[in-house]
Write a protein that holds these residues in place. Structure first.
Motif, PDB file in Angstrom:
ATOM      1  N   VAL A 185       0.861  -1.182   0.000  1.00  0.00           N
ATOM      2  CA  VAL A 185       0.000   0.000   0.000  1.00  0.00           C
ATOM      3  C   VAL A 185       0.898   1.233   0.000  1.00  0.00           C
ATOM      4  CG1 VAL A 185      -1.904   1.200   1.132  1.00  0.00           C
ATOM      5  CG2 VAL A 185      -1.706  -1.299   1.324  1.00  0.00           C
ATOM      6  N   THR A 220      -4.244   3.400  -0.993  1.00  0.00           N
ATOM      7  CA  THR A 220      -5.165   3.141   0.114  1.00  0.00           C
ATOM      8  C   THR A 220      -6.610   3.040  -0.356  1.00  0.00           C
ATOM      9  OG1 THR A 220      -3.663   4.501   1.450  1.00  0.00           O
ATOM     10  CG2 THR A 220      -5.744   3.853   2.460  1.00  0.00           C
ATOM     11  N   THR A 239       2.180  -1.618   4.438  1.00  0.00           N
ATOM     12  CA  THR A 239       1.651  -0.281   4.184  1.00  0.00           C
ATOM     13  C   THR A 239       2.631   0.813   4.571  1.00  0.00           C
ATOM     14  OG1 THR A 239      -0.187   1.236   4.661  1.00  0.00           O
ATOM     15  CG2 THR A 239       0.562  -0.157   6.469  1.00  0.00           C
ATOM     16  N   VAL A 247      -5.675   1.576   6.816  1.00  0.00           N
ATOM     17  CA  VAL A 247      -5.377   0.255   6.264  1.00  0.00           C
ATOM     18  C   VAL A 247      -5.746  -0.851   7.242  1.00  0.00           C
ATOM     19  CG1 VAL A 247      -3.502  -1.264   5.512  1.00  0.00           C
ATOM     20  CG2 VAL A 247      -3.603   1.089   4.687  1.00  0.00           C
TER      21      VAL A 247
END
Length: 395
Positions: A185, A220, A239, A247
């Protein structure tokens, strides 16, 4: 840095030290085979550390660091000497360049004492052998930067003296196997570098590919759709730490979740300390001093994580009036005794030596130290989950 270049943090750092006009810059230019440092007969030409990345056979990727003279004078000279000392925190090997034919002087011996105290392998190189009468019966390294003699021998001695460290862990590859899908991410916001991914994201993709696994990159807002399109759940979601709060709500609990910064802390040998340091956030009180360190010197945006977001999140969490200082690049303070907490970035731009030296300095002063990703995970109540995949493997 080119796409195929080894990051500076992964290179062997070779520092060149000595007095003004000892020929450090000329010698570095000879080794690099190009003019990377200014050279003149005027003392103090090198006023700041100069770094050059290159391939040095038989070592491989290295950083050559030319430093100001250790005998510099005046107020500016003192500042330059301090800058030289900071270089030592990064060095894998130190090369003391001297033009003294018989014995070293006080400043040169002081440098050697520092090398020994810090456990840095070092060589003493006698430059200007073309004009100095040096006793060749001793085991001395003789070079002439002017005549380009002894340079290849010096390279061989550097290669045989430096200790090439082999990491016991990988950045991501320890947690995936061939065929696994890893979702990355990577929010693209105002602070993201235009036209490229940040270094930890690049390194993660490369390490996943080296494991014959599949790197799936998303943002995201597209994360839920990305997960829904997968036939099977991913082996891991990584992430950007700033997106942790959102997240963690989108990724089902059964899917392992962590951040680039937490993985980097582990990769640098810093995670255990960062994990414990994050838990000290709630002990901050009114007037507590917090040092926030950024390893690189990027242009700060209006919502910069280090100078804006983290201070805001810390104040919201603690409900205290905190005091903040900020550093960037190699500017870690010599005296950190006044701080109650240090929060460091992921340190992707710093080599392991510098990260560990900073961590040890905090430990020696009994100051808790953590990093961005670990602190943000703690602030969001996700520290245990975000480190679960790491500590379950470790146990």
């Amino acid at each position: 840095m080119g796409l195929n270049e080894t990051p500076s943090a992964e290179r062997i750092n070779i520092g060149f030290f000595g007095l003004r006009n000892a020929g450090k810059s000329s010698l570095v230019n000879r080794i690099a085979n190009q003019d990377i440092s200014l050279v003149s007969d005027v003392k103090g030409t090198t006023t700041d550390p100069v770094r050059k990345t290159m391939e040095l056979l038989p070592l491989g990727p290295v950083v050559l660091i030319d430093t100001p003279g250790y005998d510099d004078e005046g107020e500016l000279g003192t500042q330059r000497i301090e800058a030289t000392k900071k270089v030592l925190a990064t060095c894998d090997i130190a090369v003391l360049v001297t033009e003294n034919a018989d014995k070293l002087n006080g400043e040169e011996n002081e440098l050697i004492d520092i090398f020994k105290k810090r456990g840095i392998p070092y060589l003493v190189v006698h430059n200007k052998a073309d004009i100095k009468n040096v006793n060749t019966t001793d085991d001395k390294i003789l070079v002439s930067a002017l005549n380009n003699t002894g340079i290849e021998e010096l390279k061989e001695r550097i290669a045989s003296t430096v200790t090439v460290k082999t990491k016991s862990v990988r950045y991501v590859g320890d947690f995936v196997k061939s065929g696994d899908v890893v979702v990355l991410v990577t929010p693209i916001d105002a602070s993201a570098p235009k036209g490229r991914l940040i270094l930890p994201q690049q390194q993660a993709i490369r390490d996943i590919l080296d494991s014959n696994a599949i790197a799936l990159v998303t943002q995201t807002d597209e994360l839920t759709e990305t997960l829904n399109k997968l036939k099977n759940p991913p082996a891991l979601v990584i992430t950007d730490s700033q997106a942790f709060k959102k997240v963690m709500e989108l990724v089902p609990r059964e899917i392992p979740l962590t951040s680039f910064s937490i993985l980097m802390a582990r990769y640098k040998g810093f995670l255990d300390t960062a994990y414990e340091g994050a838990k000290k956030i709630d002990s901050l009180d009114d007037g507590s001093n917090v040092l926030i360190c950024e390893g690189c010197t990027h242009h700060r945006q209006c919502e910069d994580i280090g100078t804006v977001k983290l201070p805001r999140w810390l104040k919201e969490r603690t409900k205290k009036e905190l005091k903040f200082d900020f550093t960037s690049g190699h500017g870690f303070p010599e005296d950190i005794s006044k701080y109650d907490l240090i929060i460091h970035c992921g340190a992707c731009m710093l080599n392991d030596n510098e990260v560990i030296n900073r961590m040890n300095a905090a430990r020696k002063s009994d100051i808790p130290i953590t990093n961005y990703g670990t602190a943000i995970a703690y602030l969001n109540g996700i520290l245990e989950r975000s480190t679960e995949i790491i500590y379950s493997k470790k146990s």
